[in-house]
Design a protein around this motif. Sequence first.
Motif, PDB file in Angstrom:
ATOM      1  N   SER A  30       1.197  -1.319  -0.128  1.00 14.63           N
ATOM      2  CA  SER A  30      -0.172   0.523   0.257  1.00 14.63           C
ATOM      3  C   SER A  30       0.906   1.520   0.059  1.00 14.63           C
ATOM      4  CB  SER A  30      -1.034   0.043   1.002  1.00 14.63           C
ATOM      5  OG  SER A  30      -1.338   1.206   1.115  1.00 14.63           O
ATOM      6  N   ASN A  31       2.031   0.677   0.891  1.00 10.22           N
ATOM      7  CA  ASN A  31       2.823   2.207   1.237  1.00 10.22           C
ATOM      8  C   ASN A  31       3.572   2.416  -0.343  1.00 10.22           C
ATOM      9  OD1 ASN A  31       2.010   2.594   3.263  1.00 10.22           O
ATOM     10  ND2 ASN A  31       4.027   2.097   4.223  1.00 10.22           N
ATOM     11  N   TYR A  32       3.623   1.684  -0.885  1.00 20.26           N
ATOM     12  CA  TYR A  32       4.509   1.431  -2.394  1.00 20.26           C
ATOM     13  C   TYR A  32       3.619   2.100  -3.221  1.00 20.26           C
ATOM     14  CZ  TYR A  32       6.507   0.589  -6.927  1.00 20.26           C
ATOM     15  OH  TYR A  32       6.651   0.133  -8.092  1.00 20.26           O
ATOM     16  N   GLN A  33       3.022   1.511  -3.639  1.00 23.65           N
ATOM     17  CA  GLN A  33       1.197   2.170  -4.661  1.00 23.65           C
ATOM     18  C   GLN A  33       1.004   3.661  -4.239  1.00 23.65           C
ATOM     19  OE1 GLN A  33      -1.973  -0.281  -3.777  1.00 23.65           O
ATOM     20  NE2 GLN A  33      -1.147  -1.858  -5.365  1.00 23.65           N
ATOM     21  N   SER A  34       0.970   3.889  -2.806  1.00 32.87           N
ATOM     22  CA  SER A  34       0.844   5.287  -2.954  1.00 32.87           C
ATOM     23  C   SER A  34       2.045   6.067  -2.959  1.00 32.87           C
ATOM     24  CB  SER A  34       1.150   5.072  -1.140  1.00 32.87           C
ATOM     25  OG  SER A  34      -0.666   4.430  -0.796  1.00 32.87           O
ATOM     26  N   LEU A  35       3.080   5.543  -2.341  1.00 29.43           N
ATOM     27  CA  LEU A  35       4.189   6.472  -2.980  1.00 29.43           C
ATOM     28  C   LEU A  35       4.595   6.729  -5.009  1.00 29.43           C
ATOM     29  CD1 LEU A  35       7.351   7.850  -2.524  1.00 29.43           C
ATOM     30  CD2 LEU A  35       8.361   5.371  -2.938  1.00 29.43           C
ATOM     31  N   VAL A  36       3.771   5.406  -5.201  1.00 28.01           N
ATOM     32  CA  VAL A  36       4.074   5.956  -7.008  1.00 28.01           C
ATOM     33  C   VAL A  36       2.842   6.623  -7.507  1.00 28.01           C
ATOM     34  CG1 VAL A  36       4.076   4.281  -9.270  1.00 28.01           C
ATOM     35  CG2 VAL A  36       5.396   3.607  -7.161  1.00 28.01           C
ATOM     36  N   LYS A  37       1.494   6.532  -6.744  1.00 24.25           N
ATOM     37  CA  LYS A  37       0.242   7.072  -7.392  1.00 24.25           C
ATOM     38  C   LYS A  37       0.750   8.366  -7.112  1.00 24.25           C
ATOM     39  CE  LYS A  37      -4.414   6.861  -6.971  1.00 24.25           C
ATOM     40  NZ  LYS A  37      -5.693   6.473  -6.543  1.00 24.25           N
ATOM     41  N   TYR A  38       0.732   8.511  -5.517  1.00 21.65           N
ATOM     42  CA  TYR A  38       0.847  10.538  -5.557  1.00 21.65           C
ATOM     43  C   TYR A  38       1.669  11.238  -5.534  1.00 21.65           C
ATOM     44  CZ  TYR A  38      -4.011   8.707  -3.810  1.00 21.65           C
ATOM     45  OH  TYR A  38      -4.972   8.516  -3.525  1.00 21.65           O
ATOM     46  N   ASN A  39       3.340  10.524  -5.918  1.00 22.44           N
ATOM     47  CA  ASN A  39       4.721  11.482  -6.088  1.00 22.44           C
ATOM     48  C   ASN A  39       3.857  12.219  -7.457  1.00 22.44           C
ATOM     49  OD1 ASN A  39       7.511  11.790  -6.750  1.00 22.44           O
ATOM     50  ND2 ASN A  39       7.758   9.541  -5.345  1.00 22.44           N
ATOM     51  N   PRO A  40       4.413  13.452  -6.654  1.00 23.58           N
ATOM     52  CA  PRO A  40       4.336  14.327  -8.102  1.00 23.58           C
ATOM     53  C   PRO A  40       5.208  14.525  -9.072  1.00 23.58           C
ATOM     54  CG  PRO A  40       5.461  15.812  -5.666  1.00 23.58           C
ATOM     55  CD  PRO A  40       5.264  14.052  -5.484  1.00 23.58           C
ATOM     56  N   ASP A  41       6.482  13.807  -8.837  1.00 21.05           N
ATOM     57  CA  ASP A  41       7.233  13.764  -9.461  1.00 21.05           C
ATOM     58  C   ASP A  41       7.017  12.039 -10.451  1.00 21.05           C
ATOM     59  OD1 ASP A  41       8.369  15.171  -8.446  1.00 21.05           O
ATOM     60  OD2 ASP A  41      10.251  14.299  -7.886  1.00 21.05           O
ATOM     61  N   MET A  42       7.643  12.084 -12.091  1.00 20.49           N
ATOM     62  CA  MET A  42       6.980  11.339 -13.364  1.00 20.49           C
ATOM     63  C   MET A  42       7.746   9.945 -12.633  1.00 20.49           C
ATOM     64  SD  MET A  42       6.786  12.876 -16.844  1.00 20.49           S
ATOM     65  CE  MET A  42       8.378  13.581 -16.808  1.00 20.49           C
ATOM     66  N   ILE A  43       7.232   8.666 -12.867  1.00 23.35           N
ATOM     67  CA  ILE A  43       7.784   7.556 -12.328  1.00 23.35           C
ATOM     68  C   ILE A  43       7.617   6.898 -13.597  1.00 23.35           C
ATOM     69  CG2 ILE A  43       8.060   5.423 -11.056  1.00 23.35           C
ATOM     70  CD1 ILE A  43       7.050   7.324  -8.517  1.00 23.35           C
ATOM     71  N   PHE A  44       8.392   6.421 -14.830  1.00 16.42           N
ATOM     72  CA  PHE A  44       8.659   5.486 -15.371  1.00 16.42           C
ATOM     73  C   PHE A  44       9.263   4.275 -15.072  1.00 16.42           C
ATOM     74  CE2 PHE A  44       8.810   9.413 -16.768  1.00 16.42           C
ATOM     75  CZ  PHE A  44       7.942   9.836 -17.959  1.00 16.42           C
ATOM     76  N   MET A  45       8.260   2.939 -15.140  1.00 10.64           N
ATOM     77  CA  MET A  45       8.972   1.919 -15.078  1.00 10.64           C
ATOM     78  C   MET A  45       9.205   0.643 -16.141  1.00 10.64           C
ATOM     79  SD  MET A  45       5.857   0.415 -11.644  1.00 10.64           S
ATOM     80  CE  MET A  45       5.293   2.318 -12.122  1.00 10.64           C
ATOM     81  N   LEU A  46      10.317   0.196 -16.930  1.00  9.94           N
ATOM     82  CA  LEU A  46      10.946   0.338 -17.811  1.00  9.94           C
ATOM     83  C   LEU A  46      11.715  -1.170 -17.644  1.00  9.94           C
ATOM     84  CD1 LEU A  46      13.267   3.164 -18.775  1.00  9.94           C
ATOM     85  CD2 LEU A  46      10.383   2.787 -19.501  1.00  9.94           C
ATOM     86  N   ASP A  47      11.327  -2.010 -18.862  1.00 11.64           N
ATOM     87  CA  ASP A  47      11.897  -3.397 -19.351  1.00 11.64           C
ATOM     88  C   ASP A  47      13.267  -3.718 -19.242  1.00 11.64           C
ATOM     89  OD1 ASP A  47      11.956  -2.824 -21.870  1.00 11.64           O
ATOM     90  OD2 ASP A  47      10.035  -4.617 -21.862  1.00 11.64           O
ATOM     91  N   GLU A  48      13.705  -4.597 -19.879  1.00  9.10           N
ATOM     92  CA  GLU A  48      15.427  -4.657 -20.152  1.00  9.10           C
ATOM     93  C   GLU A  48      15.360  -3.759 -21.212  1.00  9.10           C
ATOM     94  OE1 GLU A  48      17.252  -7.770 -19.156  1.00  9.10           O
ATOM     95  OE2 GLU A  48      16.291  -8.175 -17.005  1.00  9.10           O
ATOM     96  N   ALA A  49      14.782  -3.500 -21.929  1.00  6.98           N
ATOM     97  CA  ALA A  49      14.853  -3.006 -23.778  1.00  6.98           C
ATOM     98  C   ALA A  49      14.127  -1.094 -23.512  1.00  6.98           C
ATOM     99  CB  ALA A  49      13.620  -3.769 -24.016  1.00  6.98           C
ATOM    100  N   GLY A  50      14.002  -1.028 -22.150  1.00  6.12           N
ATOM    101  CA  GLY A  50      13.676  -0.216 -22.694  1.00  6.12           C
ATOM    102  C   GLY A  50      12.755   0.796 -22.313  1.00  6.12           C
ATOM    103  N   LYS A  51      11.405  -0.604 -22.186  1.00  9.53           N
ATOM    104  CA  LYS A  51       9.720   0.154 -23.549  1.00  9.53           C
ATOM    105  C   LYS A  51       8.943   0.005 -21.380  1.00  9.53           C
ATOM    106  CE  LYS A  51      10.207  -2.636 -27.180  1.00  9.53           C
ATOM    107  NZ  LYS A  51       9.951  -3.627 -28.415  1.00  9.53           N
ATOM    108  N   LEU A  52       7.993   1.228 -22.102  1.00 10.85           N
ATOM    109  CA  LEU A  52       7.461   1.058 -20.841  1.00 10.85           C
ATOM    110  C   LEU A  52       6.848  -0.486 -20.533  1.00 10.85           C
ATOM    111  CD1 LEU A  52       6.146   3.774 -19.082  1.00 10.85           C
ATOM    112  CD2 LEU A  52       4.616   3.310 -20.160  1.00 10.85           C
ATOM    113  N   VAL A  53       6.590  -0.433 -18.750  1.00 18.92           N
ATOM    114  CA  VAL A  53       5.569  -1.251 -18.245  1.00 18.92           C
ATOM    115  C   VAL A  53       5.000  -0.519 -17.405  1.00 18.92           C
ATOM    116  CG1 VAL A  53       6.403  -3.906 -16.571  1.00 18.92           C
ATOM    117  CG2 VAL A  53       7.837  -2.738 -18.295  1.00 18.92           C
ATOM    118  N   ASP A  54       5.212   0.416 -16.495  1.00 16.06           N
ATOM    119  CA  ASP A  54       3.806   0.570 -16.423  1.00 16.06           C
ATOM    120  C   ASP A  54       4.506   2.407 -15.995  1.00 16.06           C
ATOM    121  OD1 ASP A  54       1.828   1.179 -14.577  1.00 16.06           O
ATOM    122  OD2 ASP A  54       2.937  -0.135 -12.259  1.00 16.06           O
ATOM    123  N   ALA A  55       2.929   3.593 -15.020  1.00 14.16           N
ATOM    124  CA  ALA A  55       3.939   5.084 -15.253  1.00 14.16           C
ATOM    125  C   ALA A  55       2.604   5.085 -13.711  1.00 14.16           C
ATOM    126  CB  ALA A  55       3.747   5.452 -16.353  1.00 14.16           C
TER     127      ALA A  55
END
Length: 623
Positions: free
Chosen positions: A153-178
């Motif tokens: 829950s803390n992780y989700q809150s940190l990601v969801k409500y973080n004012p900074d952009m967070i891109f989750m990329l795979d090994e090829a550099g493609k977007l998995v989540d944001a």
Amino acid sequence: MADFNSNQSETDKPLTSEFKLLTSHELFQHSFDCAVIAMSIVTLTGKLLTVNSSLCRLLGYAKEELIGLHYQTFFYADDVDAVAQLWKQMLQGECQSFQVEKRFLHKDGSVIWVSLSVSFVHHEDASPICLLAQIQDISERKGYEHKLEESRSNYQSLVKYNPDMIFMLDEAGKLVDANPAVEAISGYSKQELFGKSIQFLIVPEYLPLLKGMFEQAKLGVTGSAEGKILHKQGHQITLEINFIPKIKQDHVEGSYLIAKDVTKRKQNEAMIDQLHTKNQLILNAVTDGIFGIDEHLGTIFWNQAAERLTGYTYEDMFGSNAYHILTRTSESDAALQSDIPSALYRTIRDGVYDCNANEIFYKKNGDSFPVEYMTSPIFDENQIIGVVMTFKNIAERQHTEEMLRKSEKLSVVGQLAAGVAHEIRNPLTSLKGFIQFLQQGAVNKQEYYDIMMSELTRIELIITEMLVLAKPQLIRYQPKRIETIVQSVITLLETQAHMNNIQFVVVMEQQLPLVHCEENQLKQSFINLIKNAMEAMPDGGQIDIHMQMADDTTVRVIFKDRGSGIPDHVLARLGEPFYSTKDKGAGLGLMTTSKIIEDHHGQLMLESKVGEGTVVSVTLPIT
């Protein structure tokens, strides 16, 4: 073979007996009591028939305390209804057993998470006799699950409500989540970016740098840099970018790209830099020296004029107390608490604007020069955080003022000459007559000698006062009696006053304290004021001179004439250079007088009413 068979038959008999024993009630009870899992036999109405030792240990009760209690006694209040519903469904034949995870209450009131399994015990005709409840303590597992859920829950809150952009990329550099901030900042939704490389977002000139950081992240190395991306609408966004490797079981599975929008901050920094540059240009364009100190008395800025006037550079002064260096004083923080601190310390202590018209600064090469300075407090949210000092070299101005003063002094001496000549001629005539009497053998010689010595003393006094007034002297402030200075001036002017039918009326308080002054300059200023009063009464009259204490720290000398008075519009301009109400006046007399009084830290005030006369008040500090 027979023997073998016979032996086998004998062996089967005890085995059959043991099998029967295994199914006996005693063995069941023993197995029930020794079971590791907590168990209980419960009636169809929910009362405990028997319990094993594990259940007693689990709940903290003795066996005797548990027998006969209803099963709901041990359930956490919020879980009672749910278990009762399952119990009802079993009794109604909707199910033969159930298993749930619920909370029990220990005897001491603490909560225990358990896995509860309930099933029927049947008759030989398959009808239910009672129920068997098996309870297993899962509190530790629940604790781990709770921590895991909290972490998730803390992780989700940190990601969801973080004012900074967070891109989750795979090994090829493609977007998995944001996170939602990606769309808020870049304009692109997660769906538009999913499965794509984010290279198309990056401004081309920053692409090599960010590619390198991504490759380093794949090797498990974090990195940060500043870059720019293109918003969906086409404008550029400045970002602080961090690449963080995503590691699972010592293997890098991808990376996180965390980006903070610093566009506004960069714009503000650029604006601040521009303002700083403009302010520096203004500071350097000013001809007066300007420097600032913080609340710790350290220099924080120093303009080019200050460097030109003193020879000290900003590097010489930075962090040091410039005022101490320039004045070569040993004042410390205690000066802030003193009764009469310098203007600088009064400003930083009390937050007031202050000035000093007579200070000496020293250059880097040791030369001194006179300065006039003004101090202004620096406020931040009503807190004093420093002081700005503006100073100028007044050596040339002092030289000009001194020349004007000498010029005015010579003018005064010239104007006095006629009256002094007449004053000297009278005693000389007396002396000449007495000498002739003596040559003719006159009697009562001693009486003549006394008169002659008296006349000579008066001539000497007049000539001495004239010479003192006209002779250039070193300015030296000393304690003097104000009444003596005024009387000397009256001595010089009384002959001219008699010629113009003017009388002096002097009123003085007894035992006035000494005044710290330069005697010759005060005499010059008083002569100017009395002459103005005399000229205001061309038909004669009376001039009142009062000497008194103004307060505990100052003496006041008042000159009052009974002339025609001065209109308000003229009074407002008196003291300006080259402005005079006299036909042949240059307007320097009152200006010089004002400057003399100011140099003595005194105050000059004029009041006048048309048709009634003028009052001039001079206030001077005592020693």
